[in-house]
Scaffold this active site. Structure first.
Site, PDB file in Angstrom:
ATOM      1  N   ASP A   1      27.380 -34.189 -68.613  1.00  0.00           N
ATOM      2  CA  ASP A   1      26.152 -34.926 -68.291  1.00  0.00           C
ATOM      3  C   ASP A   1      26.124 -36.149 -69.199  1.00  0.00           C
ATOM      4  O   ASP A   1      27.097 -36.439 -69.891  1.00  0.00           O
ATOM      5  CB  ASP A   1      24.928 -34.009 -68.518  1.00  0.00           C
ATOM      6  CG  ASP A   1      23.759 -34.363 -67.604  1.00  0.00           C
ATOM      7  OD1 ASP A   1      23.459 -35.570 -67.487  1.00  0.00           O
ATOM      8  OD2 ASP A   1      23.154 -33.448 -67.034  1.00  0.00           O
TER       9      ASP A   1
ATOM     10  N   LYS B   1      34.070 -13.936 -73.083  1.00  0.00           N
ATOM     11  CA  LYS B   1      33.688 -15.198 -72.443  1.00  0.00           C
ATOM     12  C   LYS B   1      32.460 -14.993 -71.564  1.00  0.00           C
ATOM     13  O   LYS B   1      32.452 -14.151 -70.673  1.00  0.00           O
ATOM     14  CB  LYS B   1      34.839 -15.739 -71.582  1.00  0.00           C
ATOM     15  CG  LYS B   1      34.532 -17.080 -70.925  1.00  0.00           C
ATOM     16  CD  LYS B   1      35.741 -17.668 -70.251  1.00  0.00           C
ATOM     17  CE  LYS B   1      35.918 -17.217 -68.835  1.00  0.00           C
ATOM     18  NZ  LYS B   1      34.936 -17.743 -67.861  1.00  0.00           N
TER      19      LYS B   1
ATOM     20  N   THR C   1      41.836 -26.053 -62.709  1.00  0.00           N
ATOM     21  CA  THR C   1      43.035 -25.644 -61.955  1.00  0.00           C
ATOM     22  C   THR C   1      42.746 -25.558 -60.452  1.00  0.00           C
ATOM     23  O   THR C   1      43.664 -25.483 -59.656  1.00  0.00           O
ATOM     24  CB  THR C   1      43.587 -24.300 -62.471  1.00  0.00           C
ATOM     25  OG1 THR C   1      42.506 -23.390 -62.613  1.00  0.00           O
ATOM     26  CG2 THR C   1      44.293 -24.463 -63.791  1.00  0.00           C
TER      27      THR C   1
ATOM     28  N   LYS D   1      30.823 -25.344 -69.692  1.00  0.00           N
ATOM     29  CA  LYS D   1      31.434 -26.584 -69.152  1.00  0.00           C
ATOM     30  C   LYS D   1      30.400 -27.699 -68.970  1.00  0.00           C
ATOM     31  O   LYS D   1      30.201 -28.224 -67.873  1.00  0.00           O
ATOM     32  CB  LYS D   1      32.116 -26.311 -67.801  1.00  0.00           C
ATOM     33  CG  LYS D   1      33.279 -25.342 -67.863  1.00  0.00           C
ATOM     34  CD  LYS D   1      34.047 -25.327 -66.554  1.00  0.00           C
ATOM     35  CE  LYS D   1      35.148 -24.295 -66.534  1.00  0.00           C
ATOM     36  NZ  LYS D   1      34.680 -22.900 -66.444  1.00  0.00           N
TER      37      LYS D   1
ATOM     38  N   ARG E   1      39.792  -9.560 -64.733  1.00  0.00           N
ATOM     39  CA  ARG E   1      39.970  -8.354 -63.931  1.00  0.00           C
ATOM     40  C   ARG E   1      41.058  -7.374 -64.370  1.00  0.00           C
ATOM     41  O   ARG E   1      40.848  -6.152 -64.240  1.00  0.00           O
ATOM     42  CB  ARG E   1      40.145  -8.749 -62.451  1.00  0.00           C
ATOM     43  CG  ARG E   1      38.839  -9.256 -61.857  1.00  0.00           C
ATOM     44  CD  ARG E   1      39.053 -10.068 -60.608  1.00  0.00           C
ATOM     45  NE  ARG E   1      39.660 -11.357 -60.908  1.00  0.00           N
ATOM     46  CZ  ARG E   1      39.912 -12.298 -60.008  1.00  0.00           C
ATOM     47  NH1 ARG E   1      39.621 -12.083 -58.743  1.00  0.00           N
ATOM     48  NH2 ARG E   1      40.440 -13.450 -60.376  1.00  0.00           N
TER      49      ARG E   1
ATOM     50  N   ASP F   1      31.305 -20.424 -71.964  1.00  0.00           N
ATOM     51  CA  ASP F   1      32.022 -21.267 -70.995  1.00  0.00           C
ATOM     52  C   ASP F   1      31.024 -21.964 -70.076  1.00  0.00           C
ATOM     53  O   ASP F   1      30.959 -21.689 -68.880  1.00  0.00           O
ATOM     54  CB  ASP F   1      32.980 -20.345 -70.206  1.00  0.00           C
ATOM     55  CG  ASP F   1      33.863 -21.078 -69.221  1.00  0.00           C
ATOM     56  OD1 ASP F   1      34.020 -22.301 -69.354  1.00  0.00           O
ATOM     57  OD2 ASP F   1      34.397 -20.414 -68.314  1.00  0.00           O
TER      58      ASP F   1
HETATM   59  O1  C5P Z   1      39.761 -12.059 -63.552  1.00  0.00           O
HETATM   60  P1  C5P Z   1      40.557 -13.221 -64.067  1.00  0.00           P
HETATM   61  O2  C5P Z   1      41.517 -12.850 -65.177  1.00  0.00           O
HETATM   62  O3  C5P Z   1      41.228 -13.993 -62.954  1.00  0.00           O
HETATM   63  O4  C5P Z   1      39.446 -14.182 -64.718  1.00  0.00           O
HETATM   64  C1  C5P Z   1      39.787 -15.411 -65.308  1.00  0.00           C
HETATM   65  C2  C5P Z   1      38.581 -16.066 -65.890  1.00  0.00           C
HETATM   66  O5  C5P Z   1      38.937 -17.375 -66.300  1.00  0.00           O
HETATM   67  C3  C5P Z   1      37.427 -16.240 -64.901  1.00  0.00           C
HETATM   68  O6  C5P Z   1      36.211 -16.190 -65.659  1.00  0.00           O
HETATM   69  C4  C5P Z   1      37.649 -17.622 -64.347  1.00  0.00           C
HETATM   70  O7  C5P Z   1      36.470 -18.222 -63.911  1.00  0.00           O
HETATM   71  C5  C5P Z   1      38.196 -18.345 -65.570  1.00  0.00           C
HETATM   72  N1  C5P Z   1      38.992 -19.518 -65.257  1.00  0.00           N
HETATM   73  C6  C5P Z   1      40.138 -19.469 -64.480  1.00  0.00           C
HETATM   74  N2  C5P Z   1      40.842 -20.606 -64.229  1.00  0.00           N
HETATM   75  C7  C5P Z   1      40.422 -21.782 -64.725  1.00  0.00           C
HETATM   76  C8  C5P Z   1      39.286 -21.843 -65.513  1.00  0.00           C
HETATM   77  C9  C5P Z   1      38.576 -20.676 -65.762  1.00  0.00           C
HETATM   78  O8  C5P Z   1      40.537 -18.399 -64.034  1.00  0.00           O
HETATM   79  N3  C5P Z   1      41.141 -22.856 -64.507  1.00  0.00           N
END
Ligand code: C5P
Length: 249
Positions: free
Chosen positions: A77, A45, A136, A74, A228, A72
């Protein structure tokens, strides 16, 4: 990974369901991660941080490496502008990209049409178009007080998912907890991509409403986005393999 039709989602292997978030600041860091994980995961992503730093050059580099990409960006517009941006992305052979469902039907249709045309012209695969329902990070309080929407978050998510499907999107990005209400509304033949995933052995970090990879698949999600727990693991390949294993269900 081949583009998979929504109806074939249940046949996906754990590895193919796994999307790694390249949440790193530079092209060098991103390509290093891809080199390390390309054999272990289904997709990468590219989010706004990395994209605003690297631009489309990164997408072209990832294509050369045959690394499937979820862009991603998003988009949200006026339809004409979203169509132009979708055309840029659609011609670059990405596997998935997304727009905000809140942009409305005309905007979603314009994104799909432009991306498909660009993909056909460039002779690359047509990208899967996802819609973001309600972020979220938007709580009930923000939805009601800031945005003036008095309905429950779940109801808005379900309504936006229906709108996305009716407008030609292939799926949505949503939290695992929202998967049941989305499935109830739009059925099985619609892709759901879920972030906020944590295996039991990983730190929660700043995520609040987490779900394990195994539970996410059991709840009916098709793809998970994991950052992460993999990118900060001491052995990234092993972390990816363990998560892919869980996603086998
Ligand atoms: O490190 P982690 O697993 O928390 O990363 C989750 C990824 O998904 C990040 O790129 C975050 O921006 C994205 N994301 C999220 N929750 C959302 C939409 C996108 O964690 N509702």
């Amino acid at each position: 990974m081949q583009k998979v039709e929504a109806a074939k989602m249940t046949e996906l292997k754990g590895k193919d369901r796994l999307i790694v978030a390249l949440d790193v600041p530079t092209m060098f860091d991103a390509l290093k991660l891809v080199d390390e994980l390309n054999e272990e995961v289904g997709m990468f992503k590219v989010g706004l941080e990395l994209f605003t730093h690297c631009g489309t050059k990164l997408l072209d580099e990832l294509k050369k490496l045959e690394a499937p990409v979820f862009f991603d960006g998003k988009f949200h517009d006026i339809p004409n502008t979203v169509a132009a941006a979708s055309r840029e992305i659609g011609g670059r052979g990405v596997q998935m990209f997304n727009v905000h469902a809140q942009g409305g039907s005309e905007m979603i249709k314009a994104a799909q049409k432009a991306a498909h045309e660009a993909a056909d012209t460039a002779k690359v695969q047509r990208p899967i178009l996802l819609a973001v329902t309600v972020l979220t990070s938007i709580s009930q309080e923000i939805l009601t007080n800031d945005l003036g929407i008095s309905d429950k978050v779940d109801e808005v998510v379900a309504r936006y998912a229906s709108l996305a499907k009716a407008s030609g999107a292939d799926g949505v990005v949503a939290s695992a907890k929202e998967v049941p209400i989305i499935r109830e509304k739009v059925g099985k033949d619609f892709i759901i991509v879920t972030p906020g995933i944590r295996p039991t052995w990983a730190s929660e970090d700043d995520q609040k409403r987490i779900v394990t990879p195994k539970d996410a698949v059991a709840m009916g999600t098709d793809y998970v986005v994991v950052g992460r727990p993999i990118t900060r693991a001491s052995d990234k390949r092993d972390a990816a393999r363990r998560i892919a294993e869980e996603l086998n269900g």
